[in-house]
Write an enzyme that holds these catalytic residues in place. Structure first.
Site, short mmCIF file in Angstrom:
data_model
loop_
_atom_site.label_atom_id
_atom_site.label_comp_id
_atom_site.label_asym_id
_atom_site.label_seq_id
_atom_site.Cartn_x
_atom_site.Cartn_y
_atom_site.Cartn_z
N CYS A 47 0.90 1.33 -2.60
CA CYS A 47 0.39 -0.05 -2.60
C CYS A 47 1.35 -1.00 -3.30
CB CYS A 47 -0.95 -0.13 -3.35
SG CYS A 47 -2.23 0.98 -2.79
N CYS A 51 -2.46 -5.02 -5.29
CA CYS A 51 -3.52 -4.52 -4.42
C CYS A 51 -4.89 -4.65 -5.09
CB CYS A 51 -3.26 -3.06 -4.07
SG CYS A 51 -4.46 -2.38 -2.90
N CYS A 78 -0.97 1.52 2.26
CA CYS A 78 -2.36 1.09 2.06
C CYS A 78 -2.76 0.09 3.15
CB CYS A 78 -2.48 0.44 0.68
SG CYS A 78 -4.08 -0.33 0.35
N CYS A 81 -3.60 -3.73 1.15
CA CYS A 81 -2.57 -4.67 0.68
C CYS A 81 -1.34 -4.70 1.58
CB CYS A 81 -2.16 -4.35 -0.75
SG CYS A 81 -1.34 -2.73 -0.96
#
Length: 363
Positions: A47, A51, A78, A81
């Site tokens: 991430c 995030c 992810c 994000c």
């Protein structure tokens, strides 16, 4: 500890200590946008530090300075994000193709598929290289191949691993492994291999360790240029009998690497088998006599082995070392004190020297 990574597309940005990065993650600090990413070992996802997802414990975090580094270490992007996109909203071309890849991860993507989606392949290549450090096709193939290797390491039959990796033919799957190891995957899972190859995670990226029951034969970062040729030479020397897995020597090396990266100990006593000429082995043995925290020049190394005019040959021998860190070729620098060539990347050389400065501190 610092776990910075840099590539040709970005300037060197040594990442701060892990505690600093974790604090930035907890407060979702935008100052690290485009400069640092976090991989969560419990989920296999990486991430942005901004995030909004639930924050992991610090011991479950790995830190990267590019999405390509996180992908190479086996983490998936992810979906909250979108760390493969640019800062803020994300590049629509990148996001669209990532959505297509996530919807059909087993597909063998081609540039024709990209064109059929109404996108210009050259634009897609530039966009992905700018934001991920690799092309879309490289990303798709890497994900298929990584899943296939995991399946084989877990004992899956070749055909099952092939299907899991999304290859549409057994020959395509075998060819991908053959290019890396010099033989098809069936040979890697056959009876009585002489050598076993396995992956070791480190804060500076994945490493491949090749060992038998008695000694370590190779330890290299997986993105080292020339790694494929080194593995093929080892495989040829073993008569093609190199398999996937680990030995007690691999476990021992991993434990000692863990202590090293934690700046707890710079001592390595893993038995080694050195594959090289007498001159190469002489240089490599001398490298092992340089203590952690110390650096010397190529000229000084040449003098130490009694060959004061052989600095260039010593430099080539240094670069030919195939047991990284344990044989500390990173401790050799330019005569003027500058960091010079390191096959694992100068960013890693800088990080390793930084770890060893901590090791050399009293107490």
């Amino acid at each position: 500890m610092t776990s910075a990574r840099s590539d040709a597309m970005t300037s060197l940005f040594p990442l701060p200590e892990a505690d600093t990065l974790h604090a930035a993650l907890l407060r979702r600090d935008p100052a690290y946008e485009g400069r640092a990413w976090v991989g969560v070992t419990t989920t296999g996802i990486f991430c942005r530090l901004t995030c909004p997802a639930r924050k992991p414990l610090s011991e479950n975090c790995r830190w990267f300075d590019s999405p390509a580094a996180a992908l190479s270490a086996g983490f998936r992007p992810c979906r909250r994000c979108h760390p493969l996109g640019p800062e803020a909203t994300g590049d629509p071309v990148v996001q669209r193709l990532l959505a297509m890849l996530n919807a059909d991860p087993g597909r063998r993507w081609t540039e024709a598929d990209v064109a059929q989606a109404g996108l210009d392949p050259s634009t897609v290549r530039r966009a992905f290289r700018r934001h991920t450090g690799m092309t879309f096709l490289e990303l798709a193939r890497q994900m298929r191949l990584r899943e296939g290797m995991r399946g084989l390491a877990a004992g899956a039959p070749v055909i099952a691993a092939q299907m899991d990796a999304g290859f549409d033919s057994a020959s395509g799957f075998r060819d991908a492994f053959a290019r890396l190891f010099g033989h098809p995957p069936a040979a890697m899972t056959g009876a009585a291999p002489l050598l076993l190859a396995d992956w070791i995670d480190t804060p500076l990226g994945g490493m491949i360790a090749v060992a038998d029951a008695r000694s370590l034969h190779l330890l290299e970062f997986t993105d080292r240029r020339g790694l494929g040729a080194e593995l093929r030479r080892l495989s040829a020397g073993a008569g093609g009998r190199i398999g996937l897995g680990r030995t007690a020597i691999t476990e021992r090396a991993e434990r000692q690497l863990t202590r090293y990266f934690a700046a707890e100990s710079g001592a390595f006593d893993v038995p080694l088998t050195l594959h090289g000429t007498p001159f190469l082995r002489e240089v490599w043995r001398e490298l092992q006599r340089i203590p952690p925290g110390a650096t010397i020049s190529y000229g000084e190394l040449a003098q130490r082995i009694g060959r004061p005019t052989a600095a260039r040959a010593v430099a080539r021998a240094n670069g030919a070392n195939q047991i990284a860190i344990v044989i500390p070729c990173h401790r050799v620098i330019g005569a003027d004190g500058t960091l010079t060539g390191y096959a694992g990347g100068l960013w890693r050389k800088q990080a390793l020297i930084g770890i060893e400065r901590r090791l050399a501190q009293p107490g």
